[in-house]
Design an enzyme around this catalytic site. Structure first.
Site, mmCIF file in Angstrom:
data_model
loop_
_atom_site.group_PDB
_atom_site.id
_atom_site.type_symbol
_atom_site.label_atom_id
_atom_site.label_comp_id
_atom_site.label_asym_id
_atom_site.label_seq_id
_atom_site.Cartn_x
_atom_site.Cartn_y
_atom_site.Cartn_z
ATOM 1 N N ALA A 133 0.847 -1.199 0.000
ATOM 2 C CA ALA A 133 0.000 0.000 0.000
ATOM 3 C C ALA A 133 0.877 1.242 0.000
ATOM 4 C CB ALA A 133 -0.922 0.013 1.217
ATOM 5 N N ASP A 134 0.337 2.317 -0.533
ATOM 6 C CA ASP A 134 1.023 3.605 -0.516
ATOM 7 C C ASP A 134 -0.028 4.704 -0.497
ATOM 8 O OD1 ASP A 134 3.842 4.830 -0.840
ATOM 9 O OD2 ASP A 134 2.573 6.018 -2.174
ATOM 10 N N THR A 135 0.223 5.746 0.284
ATOM 11 C CA THR A 135 -0.726 6.848 0.440
ATOM 12 C C THR A 135 -0.045 8.182 0.159
ATOM 13 O OG1 THR A 135 -1.922 5.613 2.145
ATOM 14 C CG2 THR A 135 -2.318 7.985 2.052
ATOM 15 N N GLY A 144 -3.025 3.609 -2.814
ATOM 16 C CA GLY A 144 -2.914 2.505 -3.751
ATOM 17 C C GLY A 144 -2.757 1.217 -2.980
#
Length: 187
Positions: free
Chosen positions: A67-69, A104
């Site tokens: 995940a990436d924010t 994501g």
């Protein structure tokens, strides 16, 4: 469902998965977070997939979640602040403004050649804070995209969220469940 591997050391992502009763363990990826992409949705998907693939390469028989924010405000992509001065600059930009949080998510099962990737968005409206309030907040959240934490009761920056709250925290659990279902890992 067997434990998945969360390719992250984020305590917020761990908390969200635990609250959702999704069994997991964590393995931190060591991947560069630079990109030539410019669209926020494309950036978070690329980085989430990069993280998941890095760990899946080490554990090819396991399900890996990456995940990436990022926060997007006034035409700028805001990641984690480099230091307190950078955090203050980000908070001044966000102050009394709307911003969009993109997270994501990538699910990889290397042995089964499964790569699922998607993203979630939430819109956030920040309160107008005074300069002393912004300075105090700038010292608190150097490890969070945009320099704030909606889950922290002492963090008063965000006054309204349109979209999933957990996305703003850092992991849209509904999207994770969708991917697990699509991969045939949950009913």
């Amino acid at each position: 469902m067997e434990k998945l591997i969360l390719a992250s050391q984020s305590p917020r992502r761990r908390d969200l998965l635990a609250q959702a009763r999704i069994p997991f363990e964590t393995v931190a990826p060591d991947v560069p977070e630079d990109t030539v992409l410019t669209r926020p949705s494309a950036i978070v998907k690329e980085l989430a997939l990069r993280k998941a693939l890095a760990i899946a390469g080490r554990y090819p028989g396991r399900t890996v979640l990456g995940a990436d924010t990022i926060v997007y405000c006034k035409g700028r992509i805001l990641g984690k602040p480099a230091d307190e001065a950078d955090a203050l600059e980000l908070l001044r930009l966000e102050n009394d403004s709307w911003q969009t949080v993109y997270t994501g998510v990538a699910l990889v099962l290397k042995n089964q050649n499964v790569k699922l990737c998607g993203y979630e968005i939430s819109r956030c409206r920040a309160r107008r804070l005074t300069e002393p309030q912004l300075r105090e907040l700038a010292a608190k959240h150097l490890d969070k995209a945009g320099g704030y934490a909606v889950q922290d009761n002492d963090d008063t920056l965000i006054k309204k969220i349109v979209g999933p709250f957990d996305n703003v925290v850092g992991l849209p659990v509904g999207l994770v469940r969708e991917m697990l279902h699509k991969a045939g890992l949950v009913a």
